[in-house]
Write an enzyme that holds these catalytic residues in place. Structure first.
Site, mmCIF file in Angstrom:
data_model
loop_
_atom_site.group_PDB
_atom_site.id
_atom_site.type_symbol
_atom_site.label_atom_id
_atom_site.label_comp_id
_atom_site.label_asym_id
_atom_site.label_seq_id
_atom_site.Cartn_x
_atom_site.Cartn_y
_atom_site.Cartn_z
ATOM 1 C CB CYS A 99 0.716 7.272 11.308
ATOM 2 S SG CYS A 99 2.255 6.738 12.043
ATOM 3 N N GLY A 102 6.859 -1.758 6.097
ATOM 4 C CA GLY A 102 8.235 -2.233 6.110
ATOM 5 C C GLY A 102 9.220 -1.274 6.755
ATOM 6 C CD GLU A 145 -2.959 -1.140 2.299
ATOM 7 O OE1 GLU A 145 -3.954 -1.876 2.202
ATOM 8 O OE2 GLU A 145 -2.708 -0.460 3.316
ATOM 9 C CB SER A 161 9.648 5.286 14.476
ATOM 10 O OG SER A 161 9.208 5.665 13.199
ATOM 11 C CG LEU A 162 12.169 8.133 20.848
ATOM 12 C CD1 LEU A 162 13.459 7.326 20.865
ATOM 13 C CD2 LEU A 162 12.424 9.559 21.354
ATOM 14 C CG HIS A 163 6.859 5.549 18.277
ATOM 15 N ND1 HIS A 163 6.370 6.741 17.769
ATOM 16 C CD2 HIS A 163 7.144 4.766 17.204
ATOM 17 C CE1 HIS A 163 6.349 6.666 16.446
ATOM 18 N NE2 HIS A 163 6.815 5.499 16.074
ATOM 19 C CB SER A 190 10.238 7.105 8.779
ATOM 20 O OG SER A 190 9.912 6.854 10.129
#
Length: 350
Positions: A341, A166, A95, A221-223, A198
């Protein structure tokens, strides 16, 4: 017998294509015509190359394949977001999303079919990783989304983000080769400064980006701003802890002078407290970061996370801003078609 990818004509450089035409006693300029069809006019088949004779098109088809990505289905969100499910030559799906705003037209593209990282908040992470996308399949996503942009908005794409399905840095060579072709004058001609890759955080490969002096932007991408919490939601943190990522990001900056963006999804009662904000500020100050994107959580099937209330989000943002963090709240788009996201999962709801 060669597979569709092994004799893929798009693996040839212009000079190699010229050599082929010389071998079959065809004029050299024909090679340039075909090359333009492949990369600038984005022909999906040899038959589409209308200024090439039928006989020559037949010869090309005898010697080469052209396993182009095709649009399988398309969904349109109420907010203007467009999600496409693309089909590969070997009948897998992946996608990509067109995210339009007044100022920008952004393509969010995928780098793998599925994912191996199993991040707990991500729908793609629940899928099996079937294979990497090839460089020309990645290019096709961008070219097809650009065609959508031109058709719907009469404008070209302005930005590309590798934030789809991915982990881009686990498909390193194909992603970099695709970006080279996307930004080349004989490709799509897009500035690398308008491309963001990213990563969930592969320290070794972040350093390799630095060694390769890449010109595109990098987002992490820490989050979660401590190892305990990050480990809970992102298993990759076991082998790539925050300390190693800070070291890798600083090395990347030293080599490229490209500032880094942090991505941080807010989860209710997990990483949305003032203490979490304090820990995020500490990390921000250890890395030459230009921005922290605070992202709304988008629900997915089988996950127990929830979005914080507006008051909590506002308090978190104000804390960052009061400590001179360049933070931006990113409101999710395309939620009604599972295009936001973390929601890309090849659902059969098209």
């Amino acid at each position: 017998m060669l597979s569709a990818q092994q004799n893929n004509i798009r693996n040839l450089s212009l000079s190699e294509l010229e050599n082929f035409f010389a071998e079959i006693d065809e004029k050299k300029f024909r090679a340039k015509q075909v090359y333009e069809w492949l990369w600038q006019k984005h022909a999906g088949s040899f038959d589409a190359m209308t200024n090439i004779s039928k006989d020559l098109r037949s010869k090309l088809a005898e010697h080469f394949s052209l396993p182009a990505l095709t649009v399988n289905t398309t969904q349109y969100s109420a907010d203007g977001t467009v999600k496409s499910r693309f089909e590969t030559f070997d009948h897998h799906f992946v996608e990509g999303v067109l995210i339009p705003t007044e100022e920008r037209k952004t393509a969010c593209v995928s780098s793998q079919i599925g994912c191996s990282l199993s991040c707990k908040f991500c729908a793609t992470g629940k899928m099996e990783r079937l294979r990497n996308l090839t460089f020309d399949e990645i290019f096709d996503q961008v070219a097809l989304i650009n065609e959508q942009t031109e058709r719907i908005y009469n404008k070209h794409l302005t930005n590309i983000v590798f934030m789809g399905m991915g982990e881009p840095l686990l498909n390193y060579s194909n992603v970099l080769k695709a970006i080279d072709k996307i930004s080349a004058e004989d490709g799509l001609g897009m500035s690398p400064r308008r491309i963001t890759v990213s990563t969930a955080g592969v320290a070794k490969m972040i350093k390799k980006l630095g060694d390769d002096k890449v010109r595109f932007k990098l987002a992490l991408s820490l989050h979660a701003a401590n190892d305990k919490k990050r480990h809970e939601i992102m298993p990759i943190n076991d082998s790539n802890n925050i300390k190693s990522l800070i070291e890798a990001l600083n090395y990347f900056y030293k080599q490229t002078k490209n500032e880094v963006t942090f991505e941080y999804i807010l989860f209710r009662d997990f990483n949305d407290s003032q203490q979490d904000a304090e820990e995020l500020v500490k990390i921000y100050r250890q890395v030459p970061a230009d921005l922290v994107n605070i992202i709304e959580y988008n629900p997915i099937d089988g996950a127990s996370f929830a979005r914080p209330d507006e008051e909590t989000i506002e308090h978190f943002m104000k804390y960052l801003e009061s400590h001179r963090v360049n933070a931006r709240l990113r409101r999710s788009r395309g939620k009604d078609i599972d295009a936001a996201c973390g929601q890309l999962a090849n659902k059969d709801s098209f």
